[in-house]
Design an enzyme around this catalytic site. Structure first.
Site, PDB file in Angstrom:
ATOM      1  N   HIS A  19       0.834  -1.206   0.000  1.00  0.00           N
ATOM      2  CA  HIS A  19       0.000   0.000   0.000  1.00  0.00           C
ATOM      3  C   HIS A  19       0.859   1.243   0.000  1.00  0.00           C
ATOM      4  O   HIS A  19       1.976   1.244   0.515  1.00  0.00           O
ATOM      5  CB  HIS A  19      -0.945   0.015   1.209  1.00  0.00           C
ATOM      6  CG  HIS A  19      -0.254  -0.191   2.517  1.00  0.00           C
ATOM      7  ND1 HIS A  19       0.125  -1.440   2.983  1.00  0.00           N
ATOM      8  CD2 HIS A  19       0.134   0.692   3.467  1.00  0.00           C
ATOM      9  CE1 HIS A  19       0.702  -1.310   4.156  1.00  0.00           C
ATOM     10  NE2 HIS A  19       0.744  -0.032   4.468  1.00  0.00           N
TER      11      HIS A  19
ATOM     12  N   HIS B 258       0.808   5.220   1.170  1.00  0.00           N
ATOM     13  CA  HIS B 258       0.187   6.241   2.003  1.00  0.00           C
ATOM     14  C   HIS B 258       0.234   7.577   1.259  1.00  0.00           C
ATOM     15  O   HIS B 258       1.299   7.953   0.743  1.00  0.00           O
ATOM     16  CB  HIS B 258       0.975   6.439   3.304  1.00  0.00           C
ATOM     17  CG  HIS B 258       1.026   5.233   4.189  1.00  0.00           C
ATOM     18  ND1 HIS B 258       0.194   5.053   5.264  1.00  0.00           N
ATOM     19  CD2 HIS B 258       1.853   4.143   4.178  1.00  0.00           C
ATOM     20  CE1 HIS B 258       0.498   3.914   5.883  1.00  0.00           C
ATOM     21  NE2 HIS B 258       1.498   3.342   5.237  1.00  0.00           N
TER      22      HIS B 258
HETATM   23  P1  DGP Z   1       1.912   0.247   7.300  1.00  0.00           P
HETATM   24  O1  DGP Z   1       2.504   0.373   8.648  1.00  0.00           O
HETATM   25  O2  DGP Z   1       2.644   1.017   6.242  1.00  0.00           O
HETATM   26  O3  DGP Z   1       1.703  -1.219   6.971  1.00  0.00           O
HETATM   27  O4  DGP Z   1       0.493   0.964   7.398  1.00  0.00           O
HETATM   28  C1  DGP Z   1      -0.705   0.316   7.601  1.00  0.00           C
HETATM   29  C2  DGP Z   1      -1.751   1.410   7.687  1.00  0.00           C
HETATM   30  O5  DGP Z   1      -3.020   0.802   7.634  1.00  0.00           O
HETATM   31  C3  DGP Z   1      -1.720   2.228   8.963  1.00  0.00           C
HETATM   32  O6  DGP Z   1      -1.547   3.602   8.627  1.00  0.00           O
HETATM   33  C4  DGP Z   1      -3.052   1.985   9.622  1.00  0.00           C
HETATM   34  C5  DGP Z   1      -3.890   1.456   8.512  1.00  0.00           C
HETATM   35  N1  DGP Z   1      -4.872   0.460   8.903  1.00  0.00           N
HETATM   36  C6  DGP Z   1      -4.690  -0.579   9.759  1.00  0.00           C
HETATM   37  N2  DGP Z   1      -5.816  -1.296   9.838  1.00  0.00           N
HETATM   38  C7  DGP Z   1      -6.714  -0.716   9.006  1.00  0.00           C
HETATM   39  C8  DGP Z   1      -8.063  -1.019   8.668  1.00  0.00           C
HETATM   40  O7  DGP Z   1      -8.679  -1.959   9.155  1.00  0.00           O
HETATM   41  N3  DGP Z   1      -8.674  -0.185   7.788  1.00  0.00           N
HETATM   42  C9  DGP Z   1      -8.035   0.898   7.234  1.00  0.00           C
HETATM   43  N4  DGP Z   1      -8.738   1.643   6.383  1.00  0.00           N
HETATM   44  N5  DGP Z   1      -6.764   1.207   7.533  1.00  0.00           N
HETATM   45  C10 DGP Z   1      -6.116   0.413   8.411  1.00  0.00           C
END
Ligand code: DGP
Length: 139
Positions: A102, A104
């Site tokens: 993903h 950001h």
């Molecule tokens: P990373 O540490 O780069 O793997 O970021 C994961 C991101 O995903 C973090 O910013 C929080 C977000 N995140 C975690 N769980 C969920 C979820 O259930 N839904 C959404 N929309 N975002 C989530």
């Protein structure tokens, strides 16, 4: 590590858990980060099951980064951000916590710090409103 199809973003892609969706294309999905580091923090993911940047087929990676650019442009406009940070983490050592690739997209402002990574949950009503504003701007 083999791709785990039970990761949270795979479950969002399968519609098993909800997300505040912003944009869906053949190869990608964009939705609000539930723990935003700034208002408007959006995630862009490929639909293909890739854990990190190293596993994604180049053509799909190219399609994904084009959607990242499109989403970042709209995030910048809607959240009136002079700067936009695009971040992508590969591996736990880099801080990755969800093991589906993903990007950001985070609005940034002069002199303003952003929140700590993946810590505080946002109000779902606020996320819904932000997603609606982004969808409207995308047309
Ligand atoms: P990373 O540490 O780069 O793997 O970021 C994961 C991101 O995903 C973090 O910013 C929080 C977000 N995140 C975690 N769980 C969920 C979820 O259930 N839904 C959404 N929309 N975002 C989530």
């Amino acid at each position: 590590m083999p791709y785990n199809p039970q990761n949270i973003f795979a479950r969002i892609l399968r519609g098993e858990i909800p997300a505040h969706k912003v944009l869906e294309t053949d190869h990608t999905l964009a939705f609000m980060d539930v723990m935003p580091q700034a208002p408007g923090h959006t995630l862009v993911i490929p639909k293909a099951p890739a854990e990190s940047v190293f596993e994604l087929e180049p053509a799909i990676l190219a399609a994904t980064i084009l959607e990242v650019q499109r989403v970042a442009r709209v995030v910048k406009q809607v959240f009136q951000a002079p700067g936009v940070m695009i971040a992508q983490l590969n591996g736990a050592a880099a801080g990755q916590s969800v093991f589906h690739l993903h990007f950001h997209v985070i609005p940034r402002y002069d002199g303003a710090d952003f929140h700590i990574h993946a810590r505080d949950m946002a109000d779902p009503a606020v996320l819904a409103e932000h997603a609606a504003r982004l969808r409207a701007a995308l047309g």
